[in-house]
Enzyme design. Structure first.
Site, PDB file in Angstrom:
ATOM      1  N   ASN A   1       0.833  -1.210   0.000  1.00 18.96           N
ATOM      2  CA  ASN A   1       0.000   0.000   0.000  1.00 18.96           C
ATOM      3  C   ASN A   1       0.866   1.257   0.000  1.00 18.96           C
ATOM      4  OD1 ASN A   1       0.552  -0.859   2.713  1.00 18.96           O
ATOM      5  ND2 ASN A   1      -1.102   0.414   3.510  1.00 18.96           N
TER       6      ASN A   1
ATOM      7  N   GLU B   1       0.258   5.231   0.736  1.00 19.61           N
ATOM      8  CA  GLU B   1      -0.657   6.273   1.204  1.00 19.61           C
ATOM      9  C   GLU B   1      -0.211   7.650   0.709  1.00 19.61           C
ATOM     10  OE1 GLU B   1      -1.116   5.673   5.456  1.00 19.61           O
ATOM     11  OE2 GLU B   1      -2.350   3.894   5.080  1.00 19.61           O
TER      12      GLU B   1
ATOM     13  N   CYS C   1      -4.222   0.773  -2.360  1.00 18.63           N
ATOM     14  CA  CYS C   1      -4.167  -0.478  -1.598  1.00 18.63           C
ATOM     15  C   CYS C   1      -3.103  -1.422  -2.178  1.00 18.63           C
ATOM     16  CB  CYS C   1      -5.509  -1.193  -1.637  1.00 18.63           C
ATOM     17  SG  CYS C   1      -6.762  -0.488  -0.546  1.00 18.63           S
TER      18      CYS C   1
ATOM     19  N   GLU D   1      -3.365  -4.553  -2.818  1.00 22.09           N
ATOM     20  CA  GLU D   1      -3.911  -5.445  -3.851  1.00 22.09           C
ATOM     21  C   GLU D   1      -3.943  -4.739  -5.208  1.00 22.09           C
ATOM     22  OE1 GLU D   1      -5.139  -4.681  -0.922  1.00 22.09           O
ATOM     23  OE2 GLU D   1      -6.228  -6.311   0.001  1.00 22.09           O
TER      24      GLU D   1
ATOM     25  N   CYS E   1     -10.369  -4.923   1.161  1.00 18.04           N
ATOM     26  CA  CYS E   1     -11.493  -3.985   1.246  1.00 18.04           C
ATOM     27  C   CYS E   1     -12.468  -4.255   0.107  1.00 18.04           C
ATOM     28  CB  CYS E   1     -10.991  -2.542   1.208  1.00 18.04           C
ATOM     29  SG  CYS E   1     -10.448  -1.978  -0.419  1.00 18.04           S
TER      30      CYS E   1
ATOM     31  N   CYS F   1     -11.201  -3.501  -3.370  1.00 17.73           N
ATOM     32  CA  CYS F   1     -10.204  -4.462  -3.858  1.00 17.73           C
ATOM     33  C   CYS F   1     -10.842  -5.799  -4.209  1.00 17.73           C
ATOM     34  CB  CYS F   1      -9.074  -4.630  -2.849  1.00 17.73           C
ATOM     35  SG  CYS F   1      -7.938  -3.223  -2.915  1.00 17.73           S
TER      36      CYS F   1
END
Ligand code: THU
Length: 133
Positions: free
Chosen positions: A43, A45, A54, A56, A87, A90
């Site tokens: 990930n 940010e 993310c 994924e 999430c 994802c």
């Protein structure tokens, strides 16, 4: 070492490179592509929070850039007492490139893990067959 173990090890290794100074939840993801190769992502940010990526999504981008077309198997590793599931967004991203029966391994840094399928994570998935012809 089973393929799941190799994928989990790869996800654990790339997680060390995650950039998550805001949530402090570092996540690693690894994909076995339909070409047999491993693709990883962590990930990333951003101070403008919605701009974060993310793990994924990063791994899927690496897979597509690398030339594979489909996800054969996947692993996601994060810290914490329980495995972190992907999430909702994802799950939809994974569904674009995987089958309902595709295995997804969720593991903690400490080694606890669970194997689920995409179909278990995203039943009644919205798919291209729902688009008008
Ligand atoms: N995160 C992932 O990388 N994958 C998920 O499926 C769950 C959430 C990241 C996004 C954000 O950087 C941090 O975890 C906290 O939400």
């Amino acid at each position: 070492m089973s393929d799941g173990d190799e994928l989990i090890a790869a996800a654990r290794a790339v997680r060390a490179n995650a950039y998550a100074p805001y949530s402090r939840l570092t996540v690693g993801a690894a994909i076995r592509g339909d070409d047999g190769r491993l693709y990883v992502g962590a990930n990333v940010e951003n101070v403008s929070y919605p701009e974060g990526l993310c793990a994924e999504a990063a791994a899927i981008a690496a897979m597509i850039a690398g030339g594979a077309k489909r996800i054969a198997e996947m692993a996601i590793v994060a810290a914490g007492p329980d495995p972190v599931p992907p999430c909702g967004g994802c799950r939809q991203r994974i569904a674009e490139f995987a089958e309902p029966a595709t295995a997804i391994h969720l593991a903690t840094e400490a080694g606890a893990g669970v194997r689920v399928t995409l179909g278990e994570l995203l039943p009644l998935a919205f798919a291209s067959r729902h688009l008008p012809r």
